[in-house]
Design a protein around this motif. Structure first.
Motif, PDB file in Angstrom:
ATOM      1  N   UNK A  12       0.832  -1.211   0.000  1.00 17.99           N
ATOM      2  CA  UNK A  12       0.000   0.000   0.000  1.00 17.99           C
ATOM      3  C   UNK A  12       0.865   1.259   0.000  1.00 17.99           C
ATOM      4  N   UNK A  37      -7.976  10.713  -4.037  1.00 18.08           N
ATOM      5  CA  UNK A  37      -8.859   9.655  -3.568  1.00 18.08           C
ATOM      6  C   UNK A  37      -8.092   8.346  -3.337  1.00 18.08           C
ATOM      7  N   UNK A  38      -7.204   8.031  -4.298  1.00 20.89           N
ATOM      8  CA  UNK A  38      -6.415   6.793  -4.189  1.00 20.89           C
ATOM      9  C   UNK A  38      -5.531   6.825  -2.942  1.00 20.89           C
ATOM     10  N   UNK A  41      -7.718   6.159   0.207  1.00 18.77           N
ATOM     11  CA  UNK A  41      -8.110   4.771   0.459  1.00 18.77           C
ATOM     12  C   UNK A  41      -6.898   3.913   0.808  1.00 18.77           C
ATOM     13  N   UNK A  44      -6.244   4.450   4.416  1.00 16.79           N
ATOM     14  CA  UNK A  44      -7.189   3.682   5.247  1.00 16.79           C
ATOM     15  C   UNK A  44      -6.714   2.234   5.382  1.00 16.79           C
ATOM     16  N   UNK A  45      -6.310   1.647   4.243  1.00 18.82           N
ATOM     17  CA  UNK A  45      -5.818   0.272   4.282  1.00 18.82           C
ATOM     18  C   UNK A  45      -4.599   0.127   5.166  1.00 18.82           C
ATOM     19  N   UNK A  48      -5.574   0.259   8.743  1.00 19.52           N
ATOM     20  CA  UNK A  48      -6.188  -1.003   9.155  1.00 19.52           C
ATOM     21  C   UNK A  48      -5.127  -2.045   9.509  1.00 19.52           C
ATOM     22  N   UNK A  49      -4.128  -2.143   8.620  1.00 18.37           N
ATOM     23  CA  UNK A  49      -3.094  -3.157   8.885  1.00 18.37           C
ATOM     24  C   UNK A  49      -2.239  -2.788  10.091  1.00 18.37           C
ATOM     25  N   UNK A  51      -3.381  -1.182  12.679  1.00 19.38           N
ATOM     26  CA  UNK A  51      -4.227  -1.556  13.813  1.00 19.38           C
ATOM     27  C   UNK A  51      -4.190  -3.039  14.096  1.00 19.38           C
ATOM     28  N   UNK A  59     -10.312  -1.921  14.739  1.00 22.44           N
ATOM     29  CA  UNK A  59      -9.906  -2.056  13.338  1.00 22.44           C
ATOM     30  C   UNK A  59     -11.121  -1.940  12.421  1.00 22.44           C
ATOM     31  N   UNK A  63     -12.242   1.244   9.770  1.00 19.58           N
ATOM     32  CA  UNK A  63     -12.391   1.122   8.311  1.00 19.58           C
ATOM     33  C   UNK A  63     -13.836   1.391   7.902  1.00 19.58           C
ATOM     34  N   UNK A  64     -14.796   1.058   8.785  1.00 16.34           N
ATOM     35  CA  UNK A  64     -16.203   1.313   8.468  1.00 16.34           C
ATOM     36  C   UNK A  64     -16.490   2.819   8.439  1.00 16.34           C
ATOM     37  N   UNK A  67     -14.709   4.559   5.510  1.00 17.15           N
ATOM     38  CA  UNK A  67     -15.317   4.300   4.206  1.00 17.15           C
ATOM     39  C   UNK A  67     -16.629   5.062   4.061  1.00 17.15           C
TER      40      UNK A  67
ATOM     41  N   UNK B  41      -9.800   3.605 -11.371  1.00 14.78           N
ATOM     42  CA  UNK B  41      -9.709   3.644  -9.917  1.00 14.78           C
ATOM     43  C   UNK B  41     -10.804   2.796  -9.266  1.00 14.78           C
ATOM     44  N   UNK B  77     -19.530  -2.164   6.219  1.00 14.77           N
ATOM     45  CA  UNK B  77     -18.361  -1.489   5.647  1.00 14.77           C
ATOM     46  C   UNK B  77     -18.201  -1.834   4.171  1.00 14.77           C
TER      47      UNK B  77
END
Lengths: 86, 132
Positions: A12, A37-38, A41, A44-45, A48-49, A51, A59, A63-64, A67, B41, B77
């Motif tokens: 990522x 935007x990319x 996101x 966010x990923x 998450x990892x 966490x 976690x 992410x919820x 998003x 994307x 989600x």
């Protein structure tokens, strides 16, 4: 488990770096908006990892929520592109 | 859940999702205009991020056991990612066209610039013709 999480974070991070290089080389504002935007996101990923790596208990909540509010950044960028008109 | 099985599932879902995000970042170099970049994307938000959510859910399942709340949040989600990112892409591409971002010159057919053959393009603001 930690090796798998590290691999995902590195992938990522490479995606974010590639996107930032694209921002530097892009000529039009629309491309920069979608690269923003990319990066959002991918971040966010990565969060998450991270966490999962520190055994955080929020976690899925993180992410919820991110998003759900991700649309706000995109809509703000598109309003900026059209100078405030819908 | 078995630890090896959990690690394998998190690895498969997490690495696949991350690779899809990376591939769509690399695809932004291949396409030439903003509309196509919004288009390439979509796999990242529609497939890559939901796979990362599944990896996070499998990790939660392994760490804390089954819980209806976690399952509900994970499903919500995934739905949010798919629905919200579709609406966001639509808004961004619409504003990208409205603000006059350049479209690659080899885009064909370009329905936004030229109407399809056989369609009469009337100006709705034109003054009505006065008959004799």
């Amino acid at each position: 488990m930690s090796i798998v999480i590290a691999i995902c974070i590195v992938i990522l991070a490479v995606a974010i770096v590639v996107g930032l290089v694209r921002v530097l080389t892009a000529k039009d504002m629309g491309s920069r908006a979608v690269v923003g935007d990319l990066v959002y996101f991918s971040a966010i990923g990565m969060l998450t990892f991270i966490g999962m790596h520190v055994s955080s208990s929020i976690v899925l909540d993180g992410i919820f929520l991110s998003s759900m509010v991700g649309i706000l950044a995109t809509i703000a960028l598109s309003r900026i592109l059209t100078r405030g008109y819908r | 859940m078995n630890d090896v099985l959990a690690t394998t599932l998190v690895g498969v879902f997490g690495i696949t999702g991350s690779l899809i995000v990376l591939c769509s970042a690399l695809a932004m170099f291949k396409v030439r205009d903003a509309l196509s970049r919004i288009n390439v994307f979509s796999p990242a938000t529609g497939l890559g991020m939901p796979l990362i959510v599944v990896a996070a859910y499998v990790w939660t399942l392994d760490d804390r056991g089954f819980d209806w709340t976690s399952l509900f949040i994970a499903i919500l989600a995934v739905l949010c990612l798919i629905i919200v990112s579709s609406v966001a892409s639509n808004t961004l591409s619409r504003s990208s066209v409205l603000s006059g971002q350049p479209i690659h010159r080899k885009t064909a057919p370009n329905r936004l610039a030229t109407p399809p053959a056989g369609v009469v393009d009337e100006d709705p603001d034109a003054a009505p013709e006065t008959g004799d």
